[in-house]
Design an enzyme around this catalytic site. Sequence first.
Site, PDB file in Angstrom:
ATOM      1  N   GLU A 181     -21.390 -11.560 -28.722  1.00  0.00           N
ATOM      2  CA  GLU A 181     -21.525 -10.561 -29.913  1.00  0.00           C
ATOM      3  C   GLU A 181     -20.627 -10.847 -31.095  1.00  0.00           C
ATOM      4  O   GLU A 181     -20.096  -9.585 -31.327  1.00  0.00           O
ATOM      5  CB  GLU A 181     -21.837  -9.377 -29.308  1.00  0.00           C
ATOM      6  CG  GLU A 181     -23.080  -9.172 -28.591  1.00  0.00           C
ATOM      7  CD  GLU A 181     -23.303  -7.890 -28.044  1.00  0.00           C
ATOM      8  OE1 GLU A 181     -22.798  -6.932 -28.308  1.00  0.00           O
ATOM      9  OE2 GLU A 181     -24.241  -7.497 -27.024  1.00  0.00           O
ATOM     10  N   ASN A 194     -23.141 -15.653 -27.367  1.00  0.00           N
ATOM     11  CA  ASN A 194     -24.325 -15.138 -27.097  1.00  0.00           C
ATOM     12  C   ASN A 194     -24.492 -13.801 -28.102  1.00  0.00           C
ATOM     13  O   ASN A 194     -23.361 -13.318 -28.429  1.00  0.00           O
ATOM     14  CB  ASN A 194     -24.084 -14.504 -25.594  1.00  0.00           C
ATOM     15  CG  ASN A 194     -25.371 -13.959 -24.884  1.00  0.00           C
ATOM     16  OD1 ASN A 194     -26.654 -14.580 -25.232  1.00  0.00           O
ATOM     17  ND2 ASN A 194     -25.344 -12.848 -24.283  1.00  0.00           N
TER      18      ASN A 194
HETATM   19  O1  9MR Z   1     -26.767  -3.671 -19.289  1.00  0.00           O
HETATM   20  C1  9MR Z   1     -25.314  -3.386 -19.403  1.00  0.00           C
HETATM   21  C2  9MR Z   1     -25.191  -1.864 -19.431  1.00  0.00           C
HETATM   22  O2  9MR Z   1     -25.140  -1.347 -17.920  1.00  0.00           O
HETATM   23  C3  9MR Z   1     -24.047  -1.341 -19.906  1.00  0.00           C
HETATM   24  O3  9MR Z   1     -23.794   0.128 -19.803  1.00  0.00           O
HETATM   25  C4  9MR Z   1     -23.904  -1.795 -21.338  1.00  0.00           C
HETATM   26  C5  9MR Z   1     -22.615  -1.303 -22.092  1.00  0.00           C
HETATM   27  O4  9MR Z   1     -22.385  -1.738 -23.239  1.00  0.00           O
HETATM   28  O5  9MR Z   1     -23.908  -3.354 -21.336  1.00  0.00           O
HETATM   29  C6  9MR Z   1     -25.255  -3.715 -20.959  1.00  0.00           C
HETATM   30  O6  9MR Z   1     -25.487  -5.064 -21.217  1.00  0.00           O
HETATM   31  C7  9MR Z   1     -25.238  -5.325 -22.541  1.00  0.00           C
HETATM   32  C8  9MR Z   1     -24.754  -6.849 -22.365  1.00  0.00           C
HETATM   33  O7  9MR Z   1     -23.628  -6.816 -21.653  1.00  0.00           O
HETATM   34  C9  9MR Z   1     -24.547  -7.345 -23.690  1.00  0.00           C
HETATM   35  N1  9MR Z   1     -25.676  -7.349 -24.563  1.00  0.00           N
HETATM   36  C10 9MR Z   1     -26.286  -5.869 -24.689  1.00  0.00           C
HETATM   37  C11 9MR Z   1     -26.725  -5.464 -23.240  1.00  0.00           C
HETATM   38  C12 9MR Z   1     -27.483  -4.143 -23.300  1.00  0.00           C
HETATM   39  O8  9MR Z   1     -26.529  -3.201 -23.859  1.00  0.00           O
END
Ligand code: 9MR
Length: 403
Positions: free
Chosen positions: A211, A256
């Site tokens: 990101e 990503n």
């Molecule tokens: O699935 C992840 C969740 O458990 C966490 O709380 C969150 C914290 O930011 O991150 C989630 O995964 C993210 C991923 O790492 C990057 N793209 C967005 C995903 C969903 O928020």
Amino acid sequence: MPLRIATSLAAAVALLPLAIAQSPQWGQCGGQTWTGPTTCVTGSTCVYQNPYYSQCLPSGSGTTSSAVASAALPTGTSTAKSNTVAKTLGGKLYFGSATDNPELSDATYVAKLGDNTLFGQITPGNSMKWDSTEPSRGVFTFTNGDTVTSLAKKNGQLIRGHTCVWYNQLAGWVTSGNFNASTLTSILQTHCSTLVSHWAGQIYSWDVVNEPFNDDGTVRSFVFSLAGGTVPNLNYITTALVAARAADPKAKLYINDYNIDSAGAKSTAMQNLVKSLKAAGTPIDGIGIQGHLIVGQVPSKAALIANYQAFTALGVEIAITELDIRMTLPETPALRAQQQTDYNTVVSACKAVTGCVGVTIWDYTDKYSWVPGVFSGQGAALPWDNNLVIKPAYDGIIAGFTN
Ligand code: 9MR
């Protein structure tokens, strides 16, 4: 532009503490004129009854809730297996799922996750992130990441590393350390190099950078992009990619991001980044298109294909890395049908583009989806429901790889 997701995940995460009231068990949680809560207290699930009434019924295998749920909402009917079909008919490397360590105590969940006819690839949702792996400077903890990688290896599944550097879930010592530019470079090199070395030889692909852009295509501002200045820049990306390549020369190195599904400022910014990395000889193998989408608002197949091809034309592979397609709850037969179409659209677009190597959903069941915790009143984004039963969305995936 109407088809793009305007909501910033960062903004949504910031809203997280503002939890709204939830309906009690047996209470109403939806219906055409209902303006009250659309989520239920823990232990109960909002179940569609008819267009005017949805009710919080006890979660789990209680005869009342499952009987009503299965009678009211259509389920998936396909007996084909998603990973098998992705490989044999779709021509892809895998169909995969994210997972997370707390869920691994759920034996029923783990049994399905470990079925490599369903999932040929696993991404640890949290346990390789910076706050989990280097919570204090130079102190690395790999235990939870090892648990996920061991499970995937035991089951013959590819592993996606996630992630070396991200503005979120970064350890506090990094953001609050007041480090100068050269120290930050060294901190990043050490982190990526140690992380990627630890799992070297075991990882198909790494989301080295996660990101990097804002939705308008500008560079996201955080400690590493600001190193040594006040204007965010992308130099840290080269540091991370070079360190990752040296640590595991066989892993595919990805950047990503979300909201790069179809053409737009953010997708263009990512393509420009790929071009400049390639021109400089910096290692870059792939772009991860996360795919956190909304039912009824998925770009057309043609728009997805055109954008995917714009990336692959630059000499990188792509993967759909975090697919989920959420809706405003409660689920209805019509929403499930639209979701089936939407999953089909994304999967068939990936099938149509040779350089799209696989599709990963961001966990496979609504039971463990991140969506309801962040987008209040929304959810049901995954192809398996709370009880691990396939929905029509699963049929959409199978058809997407098949046709
Ligand atoms: O699935 C992840 C969740 O458990 C966490 O709380 C969150 C914290 O930011 O991150 C989630 O995964 C993210 C991923 O790492 C990057 N793209 C967005 C995903 C969903 O928020």
